[in-house]
Every structure is written in C-alpha cells, then in structure tokens.
Design a protein around this motif. Structure first.
Motif, mmCIF file in Angstrom:
data_model
loop_
_atom_site.group_PDB
_atom_site.id
_atom_site.type_symbol
_atom_site.label_atom_id
_atom_site.label_comp_id
_atom_site.label_asym_id
_atom_site.label_seq_id
_atom_site.Cartn_x
_atom_site.Cartn_y
_atom_site.Cartn_z
ATOM 1 N N MET A 223 67.856 -0.685 42.203
ATOM 2 C CA MET A 223 66.980 -0.195 41.131
ATOM 3 C C MET A 223 65.657 0.140 41.790
ATOM 4 S SD MET A 223 67.904 -2.771 38.018
ATOM 5 C CE MET A 223 68.265 -4.319 38.854
ATOM 6 N N LEU A 224 65.494 1.390 42.158
ATOM 7 C CA LEU A 224 64.415 1.804 43.058
ATOM 8 C C LEU A 224 63.217 2.373 42.314
ATOM 9 C CD1 LEU A 224 66.960 3.344 45.501
ATOM 10 C CD2 LEU A 224 65.600 1.298 45.950
ATOM 11 N N ILE A 225 62.049 1.837 42.643
ATOM 12 C CA ILE A 225 60.796 2.240 42.008
ATOM 13 C C ILE A 225 59.892 2.887 43.058
ATOM 14 C CG2 ILE A 225 58.694 1.384 40.901
ATOM 15 C CD1 ILE A 225 60.396 -0.945 39.806
ATOM 16 N N PRO A 226 59.472 4.156 42.821
ATOM 17 C CA PRO A 226 58.503 4.765 43.742
ATOM 18 C C PRO A 226 57.096 4.304 43.383
ATOM 19 C CG PRO A 226 59.090 6.328 42.024
ATOM 20 C CD PRO A 226 59.898 5.072 41.767
ATOM 21 N N VAL A 227 56.282 3.981 44.381
ATOM 22 C CA VAL A 227 54.919 3.527 44.091
ATOM 23 C C VAL A 227 53.907 4.677 44.102
ATOM 24 C CG1 VAL A 227 55.363 1.173 44.836
ATOM 25 C CG2 VAL A 227 54.418 2.803 46.457
ATOM 26 N N LYS A 228 54.335 5.832 44.584
ATOM 27 C CA LYS A 228 53.499 7.039 44.555
ATOM 28 C C LYS A 228 54.391 8.202 44.136
ATOM 29 C CE LYS A 228 49.991 5.809 47.861
ATOM 30 N NZ LYS A 228 49.113 6.334 48.861
ATOM 31 N N ARG A 229 53.860 9.408 44.209
ATOM 32 C CA ARG A 229 54.707 10.574 43.937
ATOM 33 C C ARG A 229 55.844 10.578 44.948
ATOM 34 N NH1 ARG A 229 50.986 15.747 43.617
ATOM 35 N NH2 ARG A 229 51.576 15.522 45.780
ATOM 36 N N THR A 230 57.037 10.903 44.506
ATOM 37 C CA THR A 230 58.216 10.759 45.354
ATOM 38 C C THR A 230 58.178 11.633 46.602
ATOM 39 O OG1 THR A 230 59.428 12.354 43.983
ATOM 40 C CG2 THR A 230 59.692 10.016 43.470
ATOM 41 N N ARG A 231 57.476 12.740 46.557
ATOM 42 C CA ARG A 231 57.414 13.627 47.721
ATOM 43 C C ARG A 231 56.264 13.277 48.676
ATOM 44 N NH1 ARG A 231 61.299 17.201 47.352
ATOM 45 N NH2 ARG A 231 62.028 17.897 45.325
ATOM 46 N N ASP A 232 55.407 12.355 48.289
ATOM 47 C CA ASP A 232 54.308 11.925 49.161
ATOM 48 C C ASP A 232 54.862 11.184 50.373
ATOM 49 O OD1 ASP A 232 52.526 13.017 47.394
ATOM 50 O OD2 ASP A 232 51.684 11.101 46.719
#
Length: 138
Positions: free
Chosen positions: A68-77
């Motif tokens: 269950m994956l959470i990005p902490v910034k914009r995914t392309r950053d």
C-alpha cells in the motif's frame, strides 16, 4: 516486505525488511512494474481513482494488503519517496516532520506533516474498500 522506495543516481533503492535492493530505473518505473505484477496498469489505475474517488494529486497505490504505497511528493519528482503503509509500525510527529518506524526497526525521517500522511492513509482505505467491494459484489 518493501518498506520504502527512493531514487538515486544509480536507480531506485528498494528498502526491504532484511536488505536493500537496487532497480536500474526510477522508483516510479518500479511502481509501474509492481502494478503490472498486480495485473493492472499504473496509468489505468490513476485514471480510475481520479474519476471514481476524485483524488487529484499524490494518488496512493493499493496493490494488495502487503503493498500500500504512499508518495510523499509529486510522483514524478526525483526526490519523491514511496512509503509502504503496510510496513509501518509507528509514526512520531516532530516540529519539522515525521519519524516513521517500520516493523524491522528501521526509521526514516520526512519533512511531511501528519495531516498529509493521514489524508493519504484515508485515500488508501477508500481505494482498498472500493477494490474489495468491487471484487466481492460483481
């Protein structure tokens, strides 16, 4: 089990409970691979989540109960980190961010608010509910 995934100049580093694995591309490319292994495309998933749940930014990725994956910034950053919510043992809030402790006892420090993380967790739970409901009631 994956704990978190970061980008480096050599590719993505996948921090797991007992070791660290390297993937020769970006962490987003690795997330796309995990989605394919889960029998769906990242792009299709994004489109569906955005349309059905009206989530616009930093869409968490629910693959299964262990990923269950959470990005902490914009995914392309480049400096985005993907945190596996299923691996989190404890979260501590401080003045300048969060300390996340995983079941392996490894810790990561993020300049990220508890409010933002809680919002992402809420989204993950909504996505999980929709996927499980869809699977069982169709």
């Amino acid at each position: 089990m994956i704990e978190y995934i970061v980008n480096t100049s050599q590719g993505a580093l996948i921090y797991q409970e007992r070791h660290i694995k390297t993937y020769k591309s970006s962490n987003l490319s690795y997330i796309k691979l995990l989605c394919q292994e889960g029998l769906f495309t990242y792009e299709g998933y994004l489109m569906a989540v955005k349309k059905v749940l009206d989530i616009k930014y930093k869409v968490p990725v629910y693959i299964n109960d262990y990923l269950m994956l959470i990005p902490v910034k914009r995914t392309r950053d480049y400096d985005n980190i993907w945190i596996n919510y299923a691996s989190i043992n404890h979260i501590r809030e401080s003045d300048d961010g969060l300390e996340i402790e995983f079941y392996s006892q490894r810790k990561i420090y993020l300049k990220y608010s508890l409010n933002s993380l809680s919002k992402q967790i809420k989204y993950l739970e909504m996505i999980k509910f929709m996927k499980v409901k869809h699977f069982h009631f169709q």
